[in-house]
Design a protein around this motif. Sequence first.
Motif, short mmCIF file in Angstrom:
data_model
loop_
_atom_site.label_atom_id
_atom_site.label_comp_id
_atom_site.label_asym_id
_atom_site.label_seq_id
_atom_site.Cartn_x
_atom_site.Cartn_y
_atom_site.Cartn_z
N THR A 190 39.92 -40.23 -38.05
CA THR A 190 38.90 -39.46 -37.32
C THR A 190 38.16 -38.51 -38.25
O THR A 190 37.02 -38.14 -37.98
N LEU A 191 38.79 -38.16 -39.37
CA LEU A 191 38.11 -37.32 -40.36
C LEU A 191 36.82 -37.98 -40.83
O LEU A 191 35.82 -37.30 -41.08
N GLU A 192 36.83 -39.29 -40.92
CA GLU A 192 35.63 -40.02 -41.33
C GLU A 192 34.50 -39.84 -40.32
O GLU A 192 33.33 -39.73 -40.70
N VAL A 193 34.84 -39.81 -39.05
CA VAL A 193 33.84 -39.60 -38.00
C VAL A 193 33.22 -38.21 -38.16
O VAL A 193 31.99 -38.05 -38.14
N TRP A 194 34.07 -37.18 -38.33
CA TRP A 194 33.57 -35.81 -38.47
C TRP A 194 32.71 -35.68 -39.72
O TRP A 194 31.70 -35.00 -39.71
N GLN A 195 33.11 -36.35 -40.78
CA GLN A 195 32.33 -36.30 -42.02
C GLN A 195 30.96 -36.94 -41.83
O GLN A 195 29.96 -36.44 -42.32
N GLN A 196 30.92 -38.06 -41.10
CA GLN A 196 29.63 -38.72 -40.84
C GLN A 196 28.72 -37.82 -39.99
O GLN A 196 27.51 -37.77 -40.22
N ILE A 197 29.31 -37.12 -39.03
CA ILE A 197 28.52 -36.18 -38.22
C ILE A 197 27.97 -35.07 -39.10
O ILE A 197 26.78 -34.75 -39.04
N ASN A 198 28.82 -34.51 -39.95
CA ASN A 198 28.36 -33.45 -40.86
C ASN A 198 27.26 -33.96 -41.79
O ASN A 198 26.26 -33.27 -42.02
N ASP A 199 27.45 -35.15 -42.33
CA ASP A 199 26.46 -35.72 -43.24
C ASP A 199 25.12 -35.93 -42.53
O ASP A 199 24.06 -35.68 -43.11
N ALA A 200 25.17 -36.38 -41.28
CA ALA A 200 23.94 -36.60 -40.52
C ALA A 200 23.22 -35.27 -40.26
O ALA A 200 22.00 -35.17 -40.45
N VAL A 201 23.96 -34.24 -39.87
CA VAL A 201 23.37 -32.92 -39.63
C VAL A 201 22.78 -32.37 -40.93
O VAL A 201 21.63 -31.92 -40.96
N ASP A 202 23.55 -32.45 -42.01
CA ASP A 202 23.06 -31.96 -43.30
C ASP A 202 21.80 -32.69 -43.73
O ASP A 202 20.87 -32.09 -44.26
N SER A 203 21.76 -33.99 -43.49
CA SER A 203 20.59 -34.78 -43.86
C SER A 203 19.34 -34.29 -43.14
O SER A 203 18.26 -34.25 -43.72
N VAL A 204 19.49 -33.89 -41.90
CA VAL A 204 18.35 -33.38 -41.14
C VAL A 204 17.96 -31.99 -41.62
O VAL A 204 16.82 -31.75 -42.02
N ILE A 205 18.90 -31.06 -41.58
CA ILE A 205 18.55 -29.67 -41.85
C ILE A 205 18.21 -29.40 -43.31
O ILE A 205 17.50 -28.44 -43.61
N ASP A 206 18.70 -30.24 -44.21
CA ASP A 206 18.39 -30.03 -45.63
C ASP A 206 17.11 -30.73 -46.05
O ASP A 206 16.68 -30.60 -47.20
N ASN A 207 16.49 -31.45 -45.15
CA ASN A 207 15.25 -32.15 -45.48
C ASN A 207 14.06 -31.69 -44.64
O ASN A 207 13.01 -32.33 -44.66
N ILE A 208 14.22 -30.60 -43.93
CA ILE A 208 13.10 -29.99 -43.20
C ILE A 208 12.87 -28.62 -43.81
O ILE A 208 13.77 -27.78 -43.83
N THR A 209 11.67 -28.40 -44.29
CA THR A 209 11.32 -27.11 -44.90
C THR A 209 10.57 -26.24 -43.90
O THR A 209 10.08 -26.73 -42.87
N LEU A 210 10.45 -24.97 -44.24
CA LEU A 210 9.61 -24.09 -43.42
C LEU A 210 8.18 -24.59 -43.40
O LEU A 210 7.50 -24.50 -42.38
N GLN A 211 7.71 -25.14 -44.51
CA GLN A 211 6.35 -25.67 -44.55
C GLN A 211 6.19 -26.82 -43.56
O GLN A 211 5.16 -26.92 -42.88
N ASP A 212 7.19 -27.67 -43.45
CA ASP A 212 7.16 -28.74 -42.46
C ASP A 212 7.02 -28.17 -41.05
O ASP A 212 6.24 -28.67 -40.24
N LEU A 213 7.78 -27.11 -40.77
CA LEU A 213 7.72 -26.49 -39.45
C LEU A 213 6.38 -25.82 -39.20
O LEU A 213 5.86 -25.88 -38.08
N VAL A 214 5.82 -25.20 -40.22
CA VAL A 214 4.48 -24.60 -40.09
C VAL A 214 3.47 -25.67 -39.70
O VAL A 214 2.66 -25.49 -38.78
N GLN A 215 3.51 -26.79 -40.37
CA GLN A 215 2.58 -27.88 -40.08
C GLN A 215 2.77 -28.43 -38.67
O GLN A 215 1.80 -28.70 -37.95
N LYS A 216 4.02 -28.56 -38.25
CA LYS A 216 4.29 -29.03 -36.89
C LYS A 216 3.81 -28.02 -35.86
O LYS A 216 3.26 -28.39 -34.82
N GLN A 217 4.00 -26.74 -36.15
CA GLN A 217 3.55 -25.68 -35.24
C GLN A 217 2.02 -25.69 -35.12
O GLN A 217 1.48 -25.57 -34.03
#
Length: 144
Positions: A109-136
Amino acid sequence: MKISTKGRYALRLMLDLAQYSNENEYVSIKKVSQRQDISEKYLEQIVAQLSRANFVKSIRGAQGGYRLVKAPENYTVGMILRLIEGNLSSVSCLEDNPNKCQRCNNCVTLEVWQQINDAVDSVIDNITLQDLVQKQQAKARIVK
């Protein structure tokens, strides 16, 4: 993992500064509070933490306020959330590196939790404030 109100408000504060401040202009907490509908006192607590981490710069006085230290493209959502929230692991057994759990070598099950963490990290580490400004800005054009 659940992002607290403080984490969500920190991201909104940083986004507001990215939109409304520049090298010569500082934004008051009062204006951020009005635009974001967040209490000034709560924003002051958050901005103090951001300031200590050198994410924002402040200036005192009538024209005082806050601005980003770096350009918006140099801040990721992950940087901001980790500063405010600390570790964003979905389970406690992933908080240590290397993993100190006695079951880590046999736990599938540790592998499942790691995959969840990796997916979250992939999202939050690849969105910048500039991206959010443009979306806004795009949302603002749609609403008008």
